[in-house]
Design a protein around this motif. Structure first.
Motif: not given
Length: 393
Positions: A103-132
């Motif tokens: 789970v990614l906790a974000d303030i300001g959309g830091y994970f947004a630009p690369a999120l789609a590719q990371v979801c595909e490449m990460f060996s685990g599972r991106i359960a989701g993001v919480v944006e403040d």
């Protein structure tokens, strides 16, 4: 799992919140402001998803708080450029949480630009993001089809007290800096750019200090709201030419180099969010810009060119963080909602898309907060407590 010591009321509130949430095998990375009195929620986060890394926002990391958090958690450097690189970001996430639900906790959309590719490449599972934040939410919305679940708390009613208090904190810091320069706020003319939740709080705090306020917003509905309340309106050139103080609270880089010539001589300029979001002033610090900088005191500089000058407060960053932006117990409302959103992502798989915490969960958070932090009032304390407990059932 780690723990941090804190004051009884705050720690009790978050401990009770965490006790109601299920423990999971998920991990989390938490982008956050590291400010005094705001870190107890890490214990609750760690209860529902083990904190693999804390990433302090660079301009809002209190040294003593950072030292305390670093003693219990991995604290890593937050860099927007690196986080936009999917290869680098995936490698970093693998190093901290390989193969796990994350789970990614974000303030300001830091994970947004690369999120789609990371979801595909990460060996685990991106359960989701919480944006403040609202600015961060906009960054995720520009992705179109979201690659994973994204919870937003930016427009939650539990965030409204924070937004109002942030506006007050910004004006407090502006006033403190001006007083150190031998100036005062009452009787001045100010311009507030942006009449969102924070901009509205800034305008109200300025008005309470007997400042004449002009409000500008590109959204006609917000502009009408500001005028209907009684704030002044003018074109941008007119507003900047007459205002002794300009505060930008748009989150959309409303002030660029071309606007500096519009400023009234000697005016003070301040931002309500990070310099990357509020200003497009890269040339201000370059020889090509032609400005001469004079540091008046920490966090305040005068810039001069061709016989004209203006004062930049907070080095262009959110000016309230010069004074730690203390917001009191109200900040725990939205922090608790963030924990609740993270718990939902950690416990249950979500389809990709945009989510908000259910109203029933917000009501339980609010009731617990009332029980923990209620001030003395007309009702006996035990009666208020009974009302809060009933709401939490």
């Amino acid at each position: 799992m780690q723990t941090l010591s804190s004051t009884t009321g705050t720690s009790g509130f978050f401990a009770e919140l965490a006790a109601d949430l299920p423990a999971t095998d998920a991990a989390t990375m938490v982008i956050t402001h590291l400010l005094p009195g705001q870190m107890d929620f890490l214990m609750a986060v760690d209860r529902v998803a083990e904190v693999a890394a804390v990433l302090p926002k660079p301009k809002s990391a209190d040294p003593l708080t950072l030292e305390a958090v670093a003693a219990s958690y991995h604290c890593d450097v937050l860099d927007r450029g690196r986080f936009a690189d999917p290869v680098w970001l995936t490698a970093y996430i693998e190093d901290r949480a390989a193969g796990r639900p994350l789970v990614l906790a974000d303030i300001g959309g830091y994970f947004a630009p690369a999120l789609a590719q990371v979801c595909e490449m990460f060996s685990g599972r991106i359960a989701g993001v919480v944006e403040d934040t609202e600015n961060g939410l906009r960054r995720y919305l520009t992705l179109g089809a979201l690659p994973c679940a994204v919870y937003s708390v930016a427009r939650s009613p539990l965030k409204e007290p924070e937004d109002r208090l942030v506006g007050e904190a910004i004006v407090f810091s502006v006033e403190s800096l001006l007083r150190r320069l031998g100036e005062i706020l009452p009787g001045r003319q100010a311009c507030v750019l942006g009449f969102g939740k924070i901009g509205a709080g800034i305008a109200a705090a300025l008005h309470a200090r007997h400042v004449r306020v002009i409000v500008l917003d590109t959204n006609p509905v917000r502009q009408a709201q500001a005028i209907s309340i009684g704030y002044g309106w003018a074109s941008l050139p007119e507003a900047m030419s007459v205002s002794e103080l300009v505060i930008s609270a748009t989150g959309s880089r409303a002030i660029g180099m071309e606007h500096l010539a519009l400023l009234r001589e000697g005016a003070a300029l301040a931002g309500a969010t990070s310099s990357d979001d509020e200003f497009d002033l890269a040339d201000l610090h370059e020889p090509a810009g032609g400005f001469i900088r004079d540091d008046l005191m920490p966090g305040v500089a005068r810039y001069s060119r061709a016989g004209r000058s203006f004062v930049l407060l907070g080095n262009g960053n959110a000016v309230n963080f010069l004074h730690t932006s203390a917001l009191g117990p109200a900040i725990h409302l939205i922090k608790a909602e963030i924990v609740a959103a993270m718990a939902r992502l950690a416990a249950d798989p979500h389809a990709p898309g945009l989510y908000e915490v259910p109203e029933a969960v917000r009501a339980r958070v609010a009731a617990a907060w009332v029980e923990a932090f209620q001030p003395p009032g007309l009702q006996p304390r035990d009666e208020l407590t009974a009302v809060a407990k009933a709401a939490r059932r």
